[in-house]
Scaffold this motif. Structure first.
Motif, mmCIF file in Angstrom:
data_model
loop_
_atom_site.group_PDB
_atom_site.id
_atom_site.type_symbol
_atom_site.label_atom_id
_atom_site.label_comp_id
_atom_site.label_asym_id
_atom_site.label_seq_id
_atom_site.Cartn_x
_atom_site.Cartn_y
_atom_site.Cartn_z
ATOM 1 N N PRO A 290 10.958 10.663 -54.578
ATOM 2 C CA PRO A 290 10.151 9.445 -54.751
ATOM 3 C C PRO A 290 10.909 8.280 -55.399
ATOM 4 O O PRO A 290 10.689 7.121 -55.028
ATOM 5 C CB PRO A 290 8.993 9.907 -55.637
ATOM 6 C CG PRO A 290 8.856 11.359 -55.325
ATOM 7 C CD PRO A 290 10.259 11.847 -55.100
ATOM 8 N N THR A 291 11.786 8.565 -56.331
ATOM 9 C CA THR A 291 12.543 7.505 -56.988
ATOM 10 C C THR A 291 13.525 6.858 -56.022
ATOM 11 O O THR A 291 13.641 5.629 -55.968
ATOM 12 C CB THR A 291 13.277 8.048 -58.223
ATOM 13 O OG1 THR A 291 12.337 8.722 -59.066
ATOM 14 C CG2 THR A 291 13.943 6.949 -59.009
ATOM 15 N N GLU A 292 14.212 7.668 -55.242
ATOM 16 C CA GLU A 292 15.144 7.132 -54.236
ATOM 17 C C GLU A 292 14.384 6.260 -53.238
ATOM 18 O O GLU A 292 14.840 5.170 -52.890
ATOM 19 C CB GLU A 292 15.846 8.269 -53.491
ATOM 20 C CG GLU A 292 16.835 9.042 -54.330
ATOM 21 C CD GLU A 292 17.322 10.312 -53.640
ATOM 22 O OE1 GLU A 292 18.403 10.794 -54.009
ATOM 23 O OE2 GLU A 292 16.631 10.829 -52.740
ATOM 24 N N HIS B 265 5.352 5.918 -43.587
ATOM 25 C CA HIS B 265 4.902 5.996 -44.976
ATOM 26 C C HIS B 265 3.584 5.224 -45.160
ATOM 27 O O HIS B 265 2.648 5.724 -45.789
ATOM 28 C CB HIS B 265 6.003 5.449 -45.899
ATOM 29 C CG HIS B 265 5.637 5.427 -47.327
ATOM 30 N ND1 HIS B 265 5.463 6.576 -48.073
ATOM 31 C CD2 HIS B 265 5.407 4.393 -48.175
ATOM 32 C CE1 HIS B 265 5.143 6.247 -49.312
ATOM 33 N NE2 HIS B 265 5.111 4.926 -49.394
ATOM 34 N N LYS B 266 3.517 4.009 -44.601
ATOM 35 C CA LYS B 266 2.287 3.206 -44.677
ATOM 36 C C LYS B 266 1.114 3.951 -44.038
ATOM 37 O O LYS B 266 0.007 3.945 -44.565
ATOM 38 C CB LYS B 266 2.485 1.859 -43.978
ATOM 39 C CG LYS B 266 3.036 0.807 -44.868
ATOM 40 C CD LYS B 266 3.226 -0.565 -44.265
ATOM 41 C CE LYS B 266 2.391 -0.986 -43.136
ATOM 42 N NZ LYS B 266 2.663 -2.343 -42.644
ATOM 43 N N GLU C 41 4.946 14.492 -51.174
ATOM 44 C CA GLU C 41 5.180 15.401 -50.048
ATOM 45 C C GLU C 41 5.633 14.620 -48.824
ATOM 46 O O GLU C 41 6.555 15.026 -48.118
ATOM 47 C CB GLU C 41 3.910 16.200 -49.726
ATOM 48 C CG GLU C 41 3.563 17.243 -50.755
ATOM 49 C CD GLU C 41 2.169 17.840 -50.558
ATOM 50 O OE1 GLU C 41 1.446 17.428 -49.620
ATOM 51 O OE2 GLU C 41 1.800 18.715 -51.359
ATOM 52 N N ASP C 42 4.983 13.489 -48.584
ATOM 53 C CA ASP C 42 5.330 12.628 -47.455
ATOM 54 C C ASP C 42 6.771 12.126 -47.583
ATOM 55 O O ASP C 42 7.535 12.161 -46.624
ATOM 56 C CB ASP C 42 4.351 11.454 -47.394
ATOM 57 C CG ASP C 42 4.701 10.456 -46.316
ATOM 58 O OD1 ASP C 42 4.751 10.845 -45.136
ATOM 59 O OD2 ASP C 42 4.932 9.280 -46.655
ATOM 60 N N ILE C 43 7.128 11.679 -48.762
ATOM 61 C CA ILE C 43 8.473 11.134 -48.988
ATOM 62 C C ILE C 43 9.533 12.227 -48.872
ATOM 63 O O ILE C 43 10.609 11.999 -48.308
ATOM 64 C CB ILE C 43 8.533 10.418 -50.360
ATOM 65 C CG1 ILE C 43 7.704 9.130 -50.299
ATOM 66 C CG2 ILE C 43 9.967 10.125 -50.766
ATOM 67 C CD1 ILE C 43 7.469 8.474 -51.638
#
Length: 151
Positions: A43-45, A118-119, A34-36
């Motif tokens: 998520p893969t990108e 993200h962190k 969700e964050d990404i």
């Protein structure tokens, strides 16, 4: 008889551990995804972009191995990131069969802003454990993973 009870208990605990680990991983992955997605990537990108951001130019084949993407999918992911002007392909000067992928200035700029966010999101997701608990969990899950790999 006591050995049979002990073996049964170990089986039950192993199954429960598997279910608990799976559910926890699914919950964590869901929140991270969700964050990404809020960053406009899948998520893969994000995994590919993050790998190149931190490790520098990489051969396409190595990216697939390190980010755990099937070789048939890596070209598609690289194409998508290139369309967004986050990465660029660079031919190897010594071997025409090898193509490197490097991050563009736009990709660097994006990651300079996105990665700290993200962190922080990951920190918030993992805030259910203290620092000491995180260290213990990491140690034990690594041990379990290494054992499972050897089977």
């Amino acid at each position: 008889m006591a050995e049979k009870v002990k073996a049964q208990k170990e089986e039950e605990l192993s199954l429960k551990l598997f279910v608990v680990l799976t559910r926890a991983l699914n919950a964590i992955k869901k929140r991270v995804e969700e964050d990404i997605k809020c960053l406009g990537l899948n998520p893969t990108e994000f995994a590919v972009l993050e790998f190149i951001y931190h490790k520098g130019d990489q051969p396409i084949q190595k990216i697939g191995e390190k980010v755990l993407i099937a070789s048939s999918s890596i070209t598609y992911v690289v194409d998508k990131l290139q369309q967004k002007n986050f990465i660029e392909r660079k031919p190897c000067t010594t071997d025409r069969r090898i193509i490197y992928v490097g991050i563009t200035e736009e990709g660097k700029s994006f990651m300079h802003e996105a990665f700290p966010q993200h962190k922080q999101s990951i920190k918030e997701i993992c805030a259910g454990l203290t620092v000491d608990e995180k260290e213990i969990v990491i140690t034990h899950i690594k041990k379990l993973g290494h054992f499972a790999e050897k089977l």
